[in-house]
Design a protein around this motif. Sequence first.
Motif, mmCIF file in Angstrom:
data_model
loop_
_atom_site.group_PDB
_atom_site.id
_atom_site.type_symbol
_atom_site.label_atom_id
_atom_site.label_comp_id
_atom_site.label_asym_id
_atom_site.label_seq_id
_atom_site.Cartn_x
_atom_site.Cartn_y
_atom_site.Cartn_z
ATOM 1 N N VAL A 1 0.832 -1.208 0.000
ATOM 2 C CA VAL A 1 0.000 0.000 0.000
ATOM 3 C C VAL A 1 0.862 1.252 0.000
ATOM 4 O O VAL A 1 0.573 2.241 -0.684
ATOM 5 C CB VAL A 1 -0.951 -0.001 1.208
ATOM 6 N N ALA A 2 1.937 1.212 0.768
ATOM 7 C CA ALA A 2 2.779 2.397 0.911
ATOM 8 C C ALA A 2 3.440 2.812 -0.395
ATOM 9 O O ALA A 2 3.850 3.969 -0.547
ATOM 10 C CB ALA A 2 3.839 2.150 1.972
ATOM 11 N N THR A 3 3.554 1.883 -1.352
ATOM 12 C CA THR A 3 4.170 2.233 -2.633
ATOM 13 C C THR A 3 3.211 2.947 -3.575
ATOM 14 O O THR A 3 3.638 3.466 -4.607
ATOM 15 C CB THR A 3 4.689 0.971 -3.345
ATOM 16 N N LEU A 4 1.911 2.984 -3.251
ATOM 17 C CA LEU A 4 0.928 3.586 -4.147
ATOM 18 C C LEU A 4 1.042 5.101 -4.115
ATOM 19 O O LEU A 4 1.230 5.702 -3.045
ATOM 20 C CB LEU A 4 -0.482 3.152 -3.742
ATOM 21 N N PRO A 5 0.918 5.758 -5.265
ATOM 22 C CA PRO A 5 1.111 7.217 -5.311
ATOM 23 C C PRO A 5 0.242 7.979 -4.324
ATOM 24 O O PRO A 5 0.729 8.864 -3.611
ATOM 25 C CB PRO A 5 0.755 7.550 -6.761
ATOM 26 N N ALA A 6 -1.058 7.658 -4.247
ATOM 27 C CA ALA A 6 -1.950 8.415 -3.371
ATOM 28 C C ALA A 6 -1.663 8.147 -1.901
ATOM 29 O O ALA A 6 -1.872 9.024 -1.060
ATOM 30 C CB ALA A 6 -3.403 8.089 -3.691
ATOM 31 N N ALA A 7 -1.197 6.947 -1.569
ATOM 32 C CA ALA A 7 -0.859 6.656 -0.179
ATOM 33 C C ALA A 7 0.339 7.483 0.264
ATOM 34 O O ALA A 7 0.382 7.975 1.391
ATOM 35 C CB ALA A 7 -0.584 5.171 -0.009
ATOM 36 N N ARG A 8 1.316 7.632 -0.615
ATOM 37 C CA ARG A 8 2.481 8.455 -0.275
ATOM 38 C C ARG A 8 2.081 9.914 -0.075
ATOM 39 O O ARG A 8 2.629 10.607 0.771
ATOM 40 C CB ARG A 8 3.536 8.347 -1.375
ATOM 41 N N ALA A 9 1.093 10.353 -0.869
ATOM 42 C CA ALA A 9 0.703 11.769 -0.803
ATOM 43 C C ALA A 9 -0.289 12.049 0.320
ATOM 44 O O ALA A 9 -0.212 13.085 0.971
ATOM 45 C CB ALA A 9 0.103 12.193 -2.143
ATOM 46 N N GLY A 10 -1.241 11.133 0.526
ATOM 47 C CA GLY A 10 -2.321 11.457 1.452
ATOM 48 C C GLY A 10 -2.655 10.418 2.481
ATOM 49 O O GLY A 10 -3.636 10.560 3.219
ATOM 50 N N GLY A 11 -1.878 9.347 2.574
ATOM 51 C CA GLY A 11 -2.142 8.348 3.586
ATOM 52 C C GLY A 11 -3.153 7.303 3.138
ATOM 53 O O GLY A 11 -3.517 7.223 1.966
ATOM 54 N N LEU A 12 -3.616 6.520 4.075
ATOM 55 C CA LEU A 12 -4.460 5.359 3.809
ATOM 56 C C LEU A 12 -5.737 5.442 4.626
ATOM 57 O O LEU A 12 -5.702 5.745 5.813
ATOM 58 C CB LEU A 12 -3.697 4.077 4.184
ATOM 59 N N THR A 13 -6.860 5.165 3.984
ATOM 60 C CA THR A 13 -8.131 5.045 4.691
ATOM 61 C C THR A 13 -8.364 3.577 5.035
ATOM 62 O O THR A 13 -8.186 2.705 4.181
ATOM 63 C CB THR A 13 -9.296 5.542 3.821
ATOM 64 N N VAL A 14 -8.739 3.298 6.285
ATOM 65 C CA VAL A 14 -9.035 1.940 6.721
ATOM 66 C C VAL A 14 -10.525 1.863 7.029
ATOM 67 O O VAL A 14 -11.047 2.657 7.816
ATOM 68 C CB VAL A 14 -8.212 1.555 7.966
ATOM 69 N N ALA A 15 -11.216 0.911 6.388
ATOM 70 C CA ALA A 15 -12.668 0.772 6.550
ATOM 71 C C ALA A 15 -13.009 -0.684 6.809
ATOM 72 O O ALA A 15 -13.703 -1.330 6.018
ATOM 73 C CB ALA A 15 -13.393 1.289 5.315
ATOM 74 N N PHE A 16 -12.530 -1.205 7.932
ATOM 75 C CA PHE A 16 -12.887 -2.561 8.319
ATOM 76 C C PHE A 16 -14.285 -2.565 8.948
ATOM 77 O O PHE A 16 -14.843 -1.521 9.270
ATOM 78 C CB PHE A 16 -11.874 -3.126 9.306
ATOM 79 N N ASP A 17 -14.840 -3.760 9.139
ATOM 80 C CA ASP A 17 -16.181 -3.876 9.707
ATOM 81 C C ASP A 17 -16.219 -3.289 11.114
ATOM 82 O O ASP A 17 -15.246 -3.357 11.867
ATOM 83 C CB ASP A 17 -16.607 -5.347 9.771
ATOM 84 N N ALA A 18 -17.394 -2.760 11.478
ATOM 85 C CA ALA A 18 -17.543 -2.086 12.767
ATOM 86 C C ALA A 18 -17.919 -3.070 13.867
ATOM 87 O O ALA A 18 -18.832 -2.832 14.671
ATOM 88 C CB ALA A 18 -18.584 -0.996 12.659
ATOM 89 N N ASP A 19 -17.237 -4.214 13.897
ATOM 90 C CA ASP A 19 -17.433 -5.171 14.983
ATOM 91 C C ASP A 19 -16.137 -5.251 15.799
ATOM 92 O O ASP A 19 -15.160 -4.550 15.512
ATOM 93 C CB ASP A 19 -17.848 -6.548 14.442
ATOM 94 N N GLN A 20 -16.131 -6.097 16.807
ATOM 95 C CA GLN A 20 -14.973 -6.163 17.687
ATOM 96 C C GLN A 20 -13.713 -6.562 16.919
ATOM 97 O O GLN A 20 -12.636 -5.992 17.121
ATOM 98 C CB GLN A 20 -15.231 -7.142 18.831
#
Length: 232
Positions: free
Chosen positions: A207-226
């Motif tokens: 993920v870190a090698t992706l252009p947008a990740a280097r510029a703006g970080g990463l969004t994490v959207a895992f399920d809203a359970d424990q």
Amino acid sequence: MPADPVPTHDPGRLLAAHAAAVAYYRARLLAAGGPVRYLRGRGLGAVVDAERPWQVGYAPASWSALTGYLARRGFSDDELVAAGLAVHSRDRTRCFDRFRDRIMFPIRSAAGPTVAFIGRTWRPGTAAAIPRYLNSPHTRLYRKGEHLFGRYQQRELLAAGWAPVLVEGPVDVLAVWLSHRDGHDGAGRVAVAPCGTALTPAQLDLVATLPAARAGGLTVAFDADQAGRRAV
């Protein structure tokens, strides 16, 4: 007595077996009413109507549908087990399909070929003892913690700077893909998912090698359970 040597299988043969399995599973999906209704009910009719880019398929509820199909095309039991597509019987006199009665999502390497699968249950009320997702094992072609589902299929969008979103599974990846598939102008978001494993440093490095990740970080959207909160 020394142990028997572990056979070394030609990677080209294992890739060919996967390619044949993709085609087989795809043909079975188009003839499977229940899985098709499930996908359409989840808003995923687009992956039924169009083969590319996802090549979603269906593994029949049979112990030997795929193995029989591939045996007729010259693949040996040992090759199918080495590819992760089949498992040996206890006495090792036969082999059986690893995936049965599941919707099949091919996992593709960075170079493009399919190297593994994620199989998802689709029947309502499936017993809790049956895992929702079943993943290919580690093979000569595939290590779970080194791949992200959806990365290859969306490589052009990622290269163009679309922002990566890390989600839990293949259905989540497809949901984000569908939100941008038709009539979207400008940059959007591209979802990728770990392949049936806890998030690994190797996957984060991808993920870190992706252009947008280097510029703006990463969004994490895992399920809203424990479990999803722990993963985040």
